[in-house]
Design an enzyme around this catalytic site. Structure first.
Site, PDB file in Angstrom:
ATOM      1  N   LEU A  85       0.542  -1.466   0.156  1.00 26.32           N
ATOM      2  CA  LEU A  85      -0.012  -0.029   0.031  1.00 26.32           C
ATOM      3  C   LEU A  85       1.210   1.359  -0.163  1.00 26.32           C
ATOM      4  CD1 LEU A  85      -2.761  -0.862   2.600  1.00 26.32           C
ATOM      5  CD2 LEU A  85      -2.888  -0.956   0.249  1.00 26.32           C
ATOM      6  N   GLY A  88       7.419   3.720   3.751  1.00 26.27           N
ATOM      7  CA  GLY A  88       8.000   4.429   5.236  1.00 26.27           C
ATOM      8  C   GLY A  88       9.094   4.504   4.961  1.00 26.27           C
ATOM      9  N   TYR A  90      10.832   3.456   7.383  1.00 26.18           N
ATOM     10  CA  TYR A  90      11.982   1.990   7.788  1.00 26.18           C
ATOM     11  C   TYR A  90      10.855   0.186   7.684  1.00 26.18           C
ATOM     12  CZ  TYR A  90      13.290   4.960  11.613  1.00 26.18           C
ATOM     13  OH  TYR A  90      13.437   5.737  12.005  1.00 26.18           O
ATOM     14  N   GLY A  91      10.275   0.503   6.656  1.00 20.60           N
ATOM     15  CA  GLY A  91       9.518  -0.312   5.503  1.00 20.60           C
ATOM     16  C   GLY A  91       8.279   0.634   4.775  1.00 20.60           C
ATOM     17  N   LYS A  92       7.663  -1.215   4.875  1.00 12.90           N
ATOM     18  CA  LYS A  92       6.640  -0.971   3.631  1.00 12.90           C
ATOM     19  C   LYS A  92       5.301  -0.785   4.567  1.00 12.90           C
ATOM     20  CE  LYS A  92       9.091  -2.696  -0.169  1.00 12.90           C
ATOM     21  NZ  LYS A  92       9.500  -3.622  -0.708  1.00 12.90           N
ATOM     22  N   VAL A  93       4.353  -0.151   3.908  1.00 10.18           N
ATOM     23  CA  VAL A  93       2.833  -1.139   4.851  1.00 10.18           C
ATOM     24  C   VAL A  93       2.412  -2.062   3.499  1.00 10.18           C
ATOM     25  CG1 VAL A  93       0.544   0.466   5.430  1.00 10.18           C
ATOM     26  CG2 VAL A  93       2.432   1.399   5.674  1.00 10.18           C
ATOM     27  N   ASP A 210       2.665  15.590  12.870  1.00  8.66           N
ATOM     28  CA  ASP A 210       3.351  15.695  11.496  1.00  8.66           C
ATOM     29  C   ASP A 210       1.977  15.229  10.316  1.00  8.66           C
ATOM     30  OD1 ASP A 210       5.058  14.427   9.127  1.00  8.66           O
ATOM     31  OD2 ASP A 210       4.646  11.990   9.723  1.00  8.66           O
TER      32      ASP A 210
HETATM   33  N1  LIG Z   1      -4.170   1.772   7.690  1.00  9.63           N
HETATM   34  C1  LIG Z   1      -3.582   2.369   6.596  1.00  9.63           C
HETATM   35  N2  LIG Z   1      -4.674   1.534   5.638  1.00  9.63           N
HETATM   36  C2  LIG Z   1      -4.152   1.765   3.916  1.00  9.63           C
HETATM   37  N3  LIG Z   1      -3.330   2.664   3.510  1.00  9.63           N
HETATM   38  C3  LIG Z   1      -2.323   3.396   5.135  1.00  9.63           C
HETATM   39  C4  LIG Z   1      -2.339   2.713   6.729  1.00  9.63           C
HETATM   40  N4  LIG Z   1      -1.494   2.943   6.845  1.00  9.63           N
HETATM   41  C5  LIG Z   1      -0.809   3.594   5.853  1.00  9.63           C
HETATM   42  N5  LIG Z   1      -0.850   3.568   4.701  1.00  9.63           N
HETATM   43  C6  LIG Z   1       0.048   3.851   3.477  1.00  9.63           C
HETATM   44  O1  LIG Z   1       1.040   2.832   3.858  1.00  9.63           O
HETATM   45  C7  LIG Z   1       1.695   4.871   3.309  1.00  9.63           C
HETATM   46  C8  LIG Z   1       2.888   4.957   5.044  1.00  9.63           C
HETATM   47  O2  LIG Z   1       2.774   5.105   6.057  1.00  9.63           O
HETATM   48  P1  LIG Z   1       3.284   5.780   7.152  1.00  9.63           P
HETATM   49  O3  LIG Z   1       2.928   6.608   6.803  1.00  9.63           O
HETATM   50  O4  LIG Z   1       2.481   4.917   8.385  1.00  9.63           O
HETATM   51  O5  LIG Z   1       4.537   5.120   6.905  1.00  9.63           O
HETATM   52  P2  LIG Z   1       6.022   5.221   7.926  1.00  9.63           P
HETATM   53  O6  LIG Z   1       7.145   4.771   7.672  1.00  9.63           O
HETATM   54  O7  LIG Z   1       5.510   6.022   8.962  1.00  9.63           O
HETATM   55  O8  LIG Z   1       5.758   6.808   7.011  1.00  9.63           O
HETATM   56  P3  LIG Z   1       7.120   8.058   6.897  1.00  9.63           P
HETATM   57  O9  LIG Z   1       8.649   7.533   7.284  1.00  9.63           O
HETATM   58  O10 LIG Z   1       6.706   8.388   5.829  1.00  9.63           O
HETATM   59  O11 LIG Z   1       6.612   8.824   8.154  1.00  9.63           O
HETATM   60  C9  LIG Z   1       0.591   5.928   3.822  1.00  9.63           C
HETATM   61  O12 LIG Z   1       0.802   7.046   3.381  1.00  9.63           O
HETATM   62  C10 LIG Z   1      -0.810   5.329   3.277  1.00  9.63           C
HETATM   63  O13 LIG Z   1      -0.593   5.309   1.698  1.00  9.63           O
END
Ligand SMILES: Nc1ncnc2c1ncn2[C@@H]1O[C@H](COP(=O)(O)OP(=O)(O)OP(=O)(O)O)[C@@H](O)[C@H]1O
Length: 452
Positions: A85, A88, A90-93, A210
């Protein structure tokens, strides 16, 4: 509660070279087609070392690891990956399906090897770990219709996993790409939902810090849901007095996206929860204009631009007077002149107002004391309905995402959904680390039942 930022901000000087646009260009209305072509992702939080505050301690975690607690811990094999999806720092969602129940979750994966970088100073590592624990702890304590829900966390030798509610409508700005800009009523609708979420967080002593397009998702009915609490901070108390001596210097950190970031944070000055309202102003400006008020590659460029403006950014003439007024009140660069939304959320009777406020009002000083929720831009908003969650349950938002099959993740960028998730299964093991002990968590049975 006042916070400070200890980022390595170099001496800041105003230089014309740093500016990319003239004020005239800033004022030009944008054609939707132009906007959609140029809409870009705000900068992603990079992994960079942070200096731990002198008196920082790892957040105490109230729930221990699954095994120790006997809470039926989840493991990676319980979930089948469906699609990537997003990505980020440190990895992927990854969209995953519970093999037993077929329920869908968004699984945020964080690679331990990316967090524990060898050769990094121990306090840098502990700062990163602290943030990750903070996200897990804060999310596990929240329940609000406009805030993403956390159901489980667990870890193995290579990764940490957060099992979040899957928000199938994708990022709000994914939809904006197709529309260019939003009309004022639609922007006010999202502003109201975000405002309720921020107010709720602030009441719990949490500063979100953020607020940016990528963190605003749409649920299946088109309601806004905040995700990514990796930079949010929970304070010991929720007072907002800058004079309290123990408040200052408590929380030092790095903020990832400068475009939506309050000037006091960019300058490395003490800041309060009020920084979130400035970010909301930037976000709504972006919805209406097609870009945030100040753009630039780094803190310095953006701060130079902010410093050139006496009061705040120039707001395009084609917006209504009401919207200009609302944006102007949130985008004040001086924290003392910015609308203190938490304080002036709703109308108070004369007797409820502290003596101090009444005196200020008479002096007709710069501070805005009118109630936020009764501002003209929110005239069509039913605050009570948002706050008790009824609007989110029973009505559709102005943009309803098309979802033919939630597993297809149709509202997410192909840049991510086309990625092979197998790749995301490879990660280096960190076998001997107990730094992540206590990470595992399971929401209460009633919570899980309520939302599934
Ligand atoms: N609960 C969720 N449902 C659907 N998509 C999500 C969800 N959480 C995150 N995503 C998708 O994944 C992306 C990255 O998630 P997130 O920002 O939480 O990761 P991160 O590692 O904290 O990123 P960053 O380094 O930008 O802070 C989001 O921009 C969104 O598109």
């Amino acid at each position: 509660m006042v916070f400070t930022l200890d980022e390595d901000i170099e001496e800041l000087c105003i230089s014309d070279d740093d500016c990319e646009e003239t004020p005239q260009q800033l004022l030009q209305p944008m054609v939707a087609e132009h906007v959609s072509k140029h809409r870009r992702k705000s900068s992603v939080l990079e992994k960079f070392p942070v200096v731990a505050p002198l008196n920082s301690r790892r957040l105490s975690i109230s729930v221990g690891d699954g095994q120790r607690q006997g809470i039926d811990p989840k493991i990676l094999a319980d979930f089948k990956p469906v699609r990537v999806l997003g990505k980020g720092a440190y990895g992927k969602v990854v969209l995953v399906k519970d093999e037993r129940t077929s329920k869908l979750y968004a699984m945020k994966q964080l690679q331990k090897a990316e967090i524990i970088i060898e050769n990094d100073a121990p306090h840098d590592v502990s700062k990163r770990v602290e943030r990750i624990f903070a996200e897990r702890t804060i999310l596990s304590q929240l329940e609000h219709p406009n805030v993403v829900k956390l159901f489980y966390t667990f870890h193995d030798n290579s990764r940490l996993y957060l099992l979040l509610q899957y928000i199938p409508g994708g990022e709000l700005f994914y939809h904006l790409k197709e529309r260019g800009t939003l009309d004022e009523d639609t922007a006010a609708f999202y502003a109201a939902e975000i405002s309720c979420a921020l107010k709720f967080l602030h009441e719990k002593g949490i500063v979100y810090r953020d607020l940016k397009p990528e963190n605003c998702l749409l649920d299946a009915n088109g309601h806004l849901v905040l995700t990514d609490f990796g930079l949010s901070k929970k304070s010991v108390d929720d007072s907002d007095s800058p004079s309290s001596p123990e408040d200052v210097s408590v929380l030092h950190s790095i903020i990832g996206t400068p475009e939506y970031c309050a000037p006091e944070i960019l300058k490395g000055e003490p800041y309060t929860r009020n920084c979130d309202w400035y970010s909301l102003g930037c976000l709504v400006y972006d919805m209406l204009v097609g870009k945030p008020p100040y753009t630039g590659a780094n803190h310095k460029v953006i701060l130079n631009k902010i410093q050139k403006e006496k009061q705040g950014p120039r707001i395009p003439y084609y917006l209504s007077d009401g919207m200009k007024d609302w944006l102007g009140a949130l985008l004040k660069k001086d924290l003392k002149k910015r609308w203190d939304v938490d304080r002036y959320w709703a109308a108070q009777s004369q007797s409820q107002q502290p003596q101090r406020d009444r005196r200020k009002k008479k002096k007709a000083g710069q501070e805005r004391t009118s109630p936020y929720t009764s501002h003209f831009v929110f005239r069509k908003v039913n605050w009570a309905k948002i706050q008790d969650g009824m609007q989110q349950k029973s009505e559709q938002g102005p943009i309803v995402p098309i979802i033919t099959n939630p597993e297809l993740a149709e509202n997410f960028d192909e840049e991510f959904t086309s990625l092979p998730f197998e790749e995301s299964q490879q990660a280096r093991d960190i076998p001997k680390s107990d730094i992540f002990e206590g990470f595992s968590y399971k929401a209460s049975g009633s919570y899980l039942e309520k939302y599934f």
